[in-house]
Scaffold this motif. Sequence first.
Motif, PDB file in Angstrom:
ATOM      1  N   PRO A 101      -1.574  -9.703 -12.766  1.00 51.22           N
ATOM      2  CA  PRO A 101      -0.326  -9.913 -13.451  1.00 51.22           C
ATOM      3  C   PRO A 101      -0.831 -10.913 -14.591  1.00 51.22           C
ATOM      4  O   PRO A 101      -1.524 -11.639 -14.710  1.00 51.22           O
ATOM      5  N   SER A 102       0.216 -10.557 -15.688  1.00 50.19           N
ATOM      6  CA  SER A 102      -0.182 -11.288 -16.940  1.00 50.19           C
ATOM      7  C   SER A 102       0.930 -12.442 -16.796  1.00 50.19           C
ATOM      8  O   SER A 102       1.654 -12.477 -16.118  1.00 50.19           O
ATOM      9  N   THR A 103       1.003 -13.392 -17.832  1.00 49.58           N
ATOM     10  CA  THR A 103       1.793 -14.286 -17.942  1.00 49.58           C
ATOM     11  C   THR A 103       3.219 -13.875 -18.175  1.00 49.58           C
ATOM     12  O   THR A 103       4.076 -14.492 -17.415  1.00 49.58           O
ATOM     13  N   GLU A 104       3.284 -12.865 -18.616  1.00 47.51           N
ATOM     14  CA  GLU A 104       4.771 -12.298 -18.856  1.00 47.51           C
ATOM     15  C   GLU A 104       5.271 -11.526 -17.573  1.00 47.51           C
ATOM     16  O   GLU A 104       6.308 -11.525 -17.213  1.00 47.51           O
ATOM     17  N   ASP A 105       4.189 -10.884 -16.864  1.00 47.82           N
ATOM     18  CA  ASP A 105       4.664 -10.372 -15.549  1.00 47.82           C
ATOM     19  C   ASP A 105       5.151 -11.500 -14.641  1.00 47.82           C
ATOM     20  O   ASP A 105       6.207 -11.211 -13.786  1.00 47.82           O
ATOM     21  N   HIS A 106       4.556 -12.705 -14.400  1.00 52.17           N
ATOM     22  CA  HIS A 106       4.860 -13.737 -13.719  1.00 52.17           C
ATOM     23  C   HIS A 106       6.333 -14.053 -14.121  1.00 52.17           C
ATOM     24  O   HIS A 106       7.243 -14.244 -13.351  1.00 52.17           O
ATOM     25  N   ARG A 107       6.409 -14.214 -15.498  1.00 49.31           N
ATOM     26  CA  ARG A 107       7.915 -14.809 -15.950  1.00 49.31           C
ATOM     27  C   ARG A 107       8.986 -13.563 -15.665  1.00 49.31           C
ATOM     28  O   ARG A 107       9.829 -14.135 -15.165  1.00 49.31           O
ATOM     29  N   LEU A 108       8.882 -12.465 -15.902  1.00 46.01           N
ATOM     30  CA  LEU A 108       9.576 -11.354 -15.686  1.00 46.01           C
ATOM     31  C   LEU A 108       9.947 -11.280 -14.228  1.00 46.01           C
ATOM     32  O   LEU A 108      11.256 -11.249 -13.745  1.00 46.01           O
ATOM     33  N   THR A 109       9.048 -11.496 -13.360  1.00 42.20           N
ATOM     34  CA  THR A 109       9.364 -11.666 -11.827  1.00 42.20           C
ATOM     35  C   THR A 109      10.166 -12.716 -11.527  1.00 42.20           C
ATOM     36  O   THR A 109      11.242 -12.362 -10.765  1.00 42.20           O
ATOM     37  N   ARG A 110       9.945 -13.969 -12.186  1.00 41.19           N
ATOM     38  CA  ARG A 110      10.729 -14.924 -11.768  1.00 41.19           C
ATOM     39  C   ARG A 110      12.257 -14.560 -12.276  1.00 41.19           C
ATOM     40  O   ARG A 110      13.018 -14.930 -11.632  1.00 41.19           O
ATOM     41  N   VAL A 111      12.498 -13.936 -13.451  1.00 41.01           N
ATOM     42  CA  VAL A 111      13.976 -13.469 -13.980  1.00 41.01           C
ATOM     43  C   VAL A 111      14.518 -12.659 -12.917  1.00 41.01           C
ATOM     44  O   VAL A 111      15.587 -13.022 -12.661  1.00 41.01           O
ATOM     45  N   LEU A 112      13.828 -11.771 -12.666  1.00 40.18           N
ATOM     46  CA  LEU A 112      14.515 -10.704 -11.846  1.00 40.18           C
ATOM     47  C   LEU A 112      14.603 -11.134 -10.442  1.00 40.18           C
ATOM     48  O   LEU A 112      15.774 -10.846  -9.830  1.00 40.18           O
ATOM     49  N   LYS A 113      13.891 -12.161  -9.979  1.00 38.78           N
ATOM     50  CA  LYS A 113      13.994 -12.600  -8.655  1.00 38.78           C
ATOM     51  C   LYS A 113      15.371 -13.324  -8.530  1.00 38.78           C
ATOM     52  O   LYS A 113      16.062 -13.282  -7.771  1.00 38.78           O
ATOM     53  N   GLU A 114      15.511 -14.192  -9.609  1.00 42.14           N
ATOM     54  CA  GLU A 114      16.788 -14.918  -9.802  1.00 42.14           C
ATOM     55  C   GLU A 114      17.858 -14.196 -10.040  1.00 42.14           C
ATOM     56  O   GLU A 114      18.998 -14.482  -9.205  1.00 42.14           O
ATOM     57  N   ALA A 115      17.848 -13.162 -10.557  1.00 46.72           N
ATOM     58  CA  ALA A 115      19.092 -12.307 -10.865  1.00 46.72           C
ATOM     59  C   ALA A 115      19.448 -11.659  -9.655  1.00 46.72           C
ATOM     60  O   ALA A 115      20.535 -11.413  -9.425  1.00 46.72           O
ATOM     61  N   GLY A 116      18.190 -11.112  -8.764  1.00 41.78           N
ATOM     62  CA  GLY A 116      18.471 -10.510  -7.518  1.00 41.78           C
ATOM     63  C   GLY A 116      19.268 -11.357  -6.494  1.00 41.78           C
ATOM     64  O   GLY A 116      20.399 -10.979  -5.846  1.00 41.78           O
ATOM     65  N   ALA A 117      18.990 -12.672  -6.758  1.00 46.79           N
ATOM     66  CA  ALA A 117      19.548 -13.522  -5.696  1.00 46.79           C
ATOM     67  C   ALA A 117      20.955 -13.858  -6.128  1.00 46.79           C
ATOM     68  O   ALA A 117      21.839 -13.967  -5.005  1.00 46.79           O
ATOM     69  N   LEU A 118      21.519 -13.886  -7.415  1.00 46.20           N
ATOM     70  CA  LEU A 118      22.644 -13.994  -7.691  1.00 46.20           C
ATOM     71  C   LEU A 118      23.608 -12.717  -7.273  1.00 46.20           C
ATOM     72  O   LEU A 118      24.723 -12.982  -6.880  1.00 46.20           O
ATOM     73  N   LEU A 119      23.020 -11.424  -7.236  1.00 44.28           N
ATOM     74  CA  LEU A 119      23.825 -10.126  -6.827  1.00 44.28           C
ATOM     75  C   LEU A 119      23.665 -10.003  -5.394  1.00 44.28           C
ATOM     76  O   LEU A 119      24.281  -9.146  -4.846  1.00 44.28           O
ATOM     77  N   GLY A 120      23.036 -10.795  -4.718  1.00 49.77           N
ATOM     78  CA  GLY A 120      22.839 -10.451  -3.254  1.00 49.77           C
ATOM     79  C   GLY A 120      21.828  -9.353  -3.019  1.00 49.77           C
ATOM     80  O   GLY A 120      22.122  -8.616  -1.897  1.00 49.77           O
TER      81      GLY A 120
ATOM     82  N   ALA B 280      -6.570   0.412  -7.972  1.00 52.16           N
ATOM     83  CA  ALA B 280      -6.218  -0.983  -7.232  1.00 52.16           C
ATOM     84  C   ALA B 280      -4.693  -1.312  -7.396  1.00 52.16           C
ATOM     85  O   ALA B 280      -3.961  -0.608  -8.195  1.00 52.16           O
ATOM     86  N   PHE B 281      -4.171  -2.051  -6.807  1.00 53.65           N
ATOM     87  CA  PHE B 281      -2.897  -2.571  -6.907  1.00 53.65           C
ATOM     88  C   PHE B 281      -2.816  -4.363  -6.781  1.00 53.65           C
ATOM     89  O   PHE B 281      -3.533  -4.701  -6.102  1.00 53.65           O
ATOM     90  N   PHE B 282      -1.786  -4.811  -7.493  1.00 54.83           N
ATOM     91  CA  PHE B 282      -1.437  -6.366  -6.994  1.00 54.83           C
ATOM     92  C   PHE B 282      -0.036  -6.447  -6.402  1.00 54.83           C
ATOM     93  O   PHE B 282       0.905  -5.810  -6.868  1.00 54.83           O
ATOM     94  N   SER B 283       0.280  -7.149  -5.543  1.00 51.64           N
ATOM     95  CA  SER B 283       1.414  -7.435  -4.762  1.00 51.64           C
ATOM     96  C   SER B 283       1.880  -8.897  -4.859  1.00 51.64           C
ATOM     97  O   SER B 283       1.174  -9.794  -4.387  1.00 51.64           O
TER      98      SER B 283
ATOM     99  N   GLN C  28       0.871  -1.061  -0.031  1.00 52.72           N
ATOM    100  CA  GLN C  28       0.048   0.216   0.056  1.00 52.72           C
ATOM    101  C   GLN C  28       0.937   1.187  -0.070  1.00 52.72           C
ATOM    102  O   GLN C  28       0.465   2.396  -0.618  1.00 52.72           O
ATOM    103  N   ASP C  29       1.895   1.229   0.516  1.00 57.48           N
ATOM    104  CA  ASP C  29       2.924   2.406   0.912  1.00 57.48           C
ATOM    105  C   ASP C  29       3.586   2.610  -0.637  1.00 57.48           C
ATOM    106  O   ASP C  29       3.856   3.855  -0.954  1.00 57.48           O
ATOM    107  N   VAL C  30       3.740   1.617  -1.475  1.00 65.76           N
ATOM    108  CA  VAL C  30       4.150   1.655  -2.705  1.00 65.76           C
ATOM    109  C   VAL C  30       3.343   2.323  -3.723  1.00 65.76           C
ATOM    110  O   VAL C  30       3.494   3.280  -4.336  1.00 65.76           O
ATOM    111  N   ALA C  31       1.992   1.992  -3.521  1.00 69.13           N
ATOM    112  CA  ALA C  31       0.959   2.251  -4.397  1.00 69.13           C
ATOM    113  C   ALA C  31       0.813   3.990  -3.995  1.00 69.13           C
ATOM    114  O   ALA C  31       0.603   4.863  -4.940  1.00 69.13           O
ATOM    115  N   GLN C  32       0.789   4.077  -2.800  1.00 70.55           N
ATOM    116  CA  GLN C  32       0.469   5.672  -2.533  1.00 70.55           C
ATOM    117  C   GLN C  32       1.635   6.412  -2.858  1.00 70.55           C
ATOM    118  O   GLN C  32       1.393   7.712  -3.396  1.00 70.55           O
ATOM    119  N   LEU C  33       2.934   6.009  -2.948  1.00 65.89           N
ATOM    120  CA  LEU C  33       3.971   6.786  -3.343  1.00 65.89           C
ATOM    121  C   LEU C  33       4.018   6.870  -4.842  1.00 65.89           C
ATOM    122  O   LEU C  33       4.544   8.056  -5.244  1.00 65.89           O
TER     123      LEU C  33
END
Length: 225
Positions: free
Chosen positions: A183-202, A215-218, A108-113
């Motif tokens: 979220p679309s199918t592409e949103d799900h895919r992109l989230t997985r890719v970026l989550k994996e990249a973030g894990a590698l980078l710490g 509205a918003f989706f988290s 909700q804080d992200v949405a308000q910002l």
Amino acid sequence: MHLRDLPAGELPRERLIMHGAAALSDAELLAILLRTGRTGENVLEVARGIVARFREVGLSEILAMPPAEFACIPGIGMAKAATVLAALELGRRAQNTAKIRPRIREAQDVAQLLRPRLSAEKREHFLVLPLSAKNEVLMVADVSVGTLTNTLVHPREVFEPAIRCGAAHVILVHNHPSSDPAPSTEDHRLTRVLKEAGALLGIPVTDHVILGGDAFFSFSEEGLL
């Protein structure tokens, strides 16, 4: 020695460009502002003399001086005094502003910002919020602007701002101009890719928030991260 006689790699301006402002001494930073020296002293020597003059009280004491008094220091003058005082005051204001940072506790804080920034957009905008360990927003980085239906996002552009400002983790954000935040199918895919990249980078991805209309989706709150 004249400043022009120094090797290019030792000139203050060139050193700043190559290594960043944090790598320079107080005298080197001051020399960049002063630009020129005076008879018998190059600008770096003048700057070192001023730094030595204020060593006990600190350079911030210059702001407490009447401008005309600072201008009377040999090698300064009114024009250089104005430049230095303006730079010090700007730095002081920037430091004070940096202390007031939004803190993200939930989606909700992200949405308000970001809703005021994205609500009227007709194309998808992908942003990243690098956060401190205390969940403070270090910056809002625009990563990509897409079409009405998709956004092209590369992990390099997503994590470069986070690395630059030393973020502890990041929140991904984008808008759906359709007003439907699901979220679309592409949103799900992109989230997985970026989550994996973030894990590698710490630099973990702790949420991906999609804004759509009022509205918003988290991904995090939905248990998808």
